[in-house]
Scaffold this active site. Structure first.
Site, PDB file in Angstrom:
ATOM      1  N   SER A 188      20.071  43.466  65.316  1.00  0.00           N
ATOM      2  CA  SER A 188      19.802  42.067  65.624  1.00  0.00           C
ATOM      3  C   SER A 188      18.631  41.962  66.590  1.00  0.00           C
ATOM      4  CB  SER A 188      21.034  41.421  66.256  1.00  0.00           C
ATOM      5  OG  SER A 188      20.721  40.131  66.754  1.00  0.00           O
ATOM      6  N   TYR A 203      28.549  40.644  71.400  1.00  0.00           N
ATOM      7  CA  TYR A 203      27.827  40.794  70.137  1.00  0.00           C
ATOM      8  C   TYR A 203      26.507  41.535  70.356  1.00  0.00           C
ATOM      9  CZ  TYR A 203      25.069  39.570  66.042  1.00  0.00           C
ATOM     10  OH  TYR A 203      24.266  39.632  64.925  1.00  0.00           O
TER      11      TYR A 203
END
Length: 338
Positions: A188, A203
């Site tokens: 990400s 996350y």
């Protein structure tokens, strides 16, 4: 007068040098997008394993790999959705498919061990050339860590970290024996480009693991004919972000899953850490123009706005703090990064 002219000339020269340096960085960032894609089947092998293939990036990546002639082992938790994507691929492309039922939130349990056994059996004897570790979870979304029960974070770590690690360990031995292969781990931009990602701290932490894991594996297996890559997308439109949050985003920088997959598959084998799409690379380049403290402050403010939107759309439930949050097979690209 002469001093004034010299001062102006000096400032103009410094400005020109700065513009030149920024332009060089921009061109260097975009140039790799012109690379020719590899023939994945010839370079790596006939089969690809894709986790989380039933929607979003995973589904689009599966279809794109099939379009390039790779047979597919599809690994996910929903049998009906696995059957649907398998049939869709078979109708559209002349490739073979296998499906493996695996709820990644149960990894490292007795049920997870049984699913891992099924995966090893499914890939045994296959010329698996590409592994796409796409499965991940981003829920519960933009929240302070204390607002959600620890089980939600434990599930996120099991899916995003433990499952990815175990699946890689299951597929790598065959690649080593054959002396070729490509491992693509979906990271990400929130962890690889941005200095922080507040309200998505766990996350971002799991995705930082993915980046470091990939980098070290790339060095570890670099002489074994195996390319290991972490892809770090920014925003991609999936069903893991509410329509209210999507409406607040700049649409030009939010890719469709199909658009992302086309660029992502072209990048396989090119670099250890990559941001495959041009629009996302422009975002990453732009972020690099600002000091970390400024980006941190903006990111916190922006994610607080996301949190407020989510609380309005779906009334906050106090019970959420003690209720488990269901894991998802697909990757939560709405919070990959912005």
């Amino acid at each position: 007068m002469g001093a004034s002219v010299w001062f102006f000339f000096s400032l103009a020269s410094l400005g020109a040098l700065h513009v030149f340096a920024v332009s060089v960085r921009l061109l260097a960032s975009l140039a790799p997008c012109l690379r020719r894609p590899k023939d994945l089947r010839r370079r790596y092998g006939e089969w690809a394993v894709v986790t989380g293939p039933t929607s979003g990036i995973g589904r689009s990546m599966s279809l794109e790999l099939a379009r390039r002639g790779l047979n597919l082992v599809l690994v996910g938790r929903d049998p009906a959705k696995l059957r649907d994507v398998s049939e869709t691929i078979s109708r559209a492309h002349a490739v073979q498919t296998k499906t493996v039922l695996f709820d990644f939130s149960l990894v490292s349990t007795a049920q997870g061990d049984e699913a891992m056994r099924r995966l090893r059996e499914a890939v045994a004897g296959l010329d698996v050339g590409v592994l796409v570790n796409n499965a991940g979870v981003a829920k519960p979304g933009a929240v302070y860590m204390h607002e959600v029960g620890v089980e939600a974070w434990a599930r996120m770590i099991r899916v995003n970290v433990l499952a990815l690690t175990e699946v890689t360990a299951a597929v790598l031995p065959g690649m080593v024996r054959r002396g070729r292969g490509a491992v693509v781990n979906m990271g990400s931009g929130s962890a690889s480009v941005l200095p922080s990602f507040p309200l998505y701290s766990v996350y971002a932490g799991t995705k930082r693991y993915v980046a470091e894991f990939s980098r070290s594996l790339a060095v570890e297996y670099g002489n074994s004919g195996i390319d290991v890559q972490c892809q770090a997308p920014f925003l991609v439109e999936t069903n893991m972000v509410s329509s209210a949050v999507k409406a607040s985003l700049i649409s030009q920088f939010v890719l469709t899953p199909d658009g992302y997959a086309r660029a992502a598959v072209r990048w396989i084998g090119h670099g250890t850490l990559c941001v495959p799409n041009v629009a996302h690379r422009l975002q990453g380049w732009f972020v690099g123009l600002f000091p970390d403290f400024g980006t941190d402050a903006y990111r916190l403010e922006y994610n607080l706005r996301q949190r407020a939107i989510l609380r309005r759309v779906k009334p906050w439930r106090k019970s959420q703090a003690s209720s488990p949050v269901p894991a998802k097979d697909e990757v939560g690209v709405g919070v990959r990064s912005d």
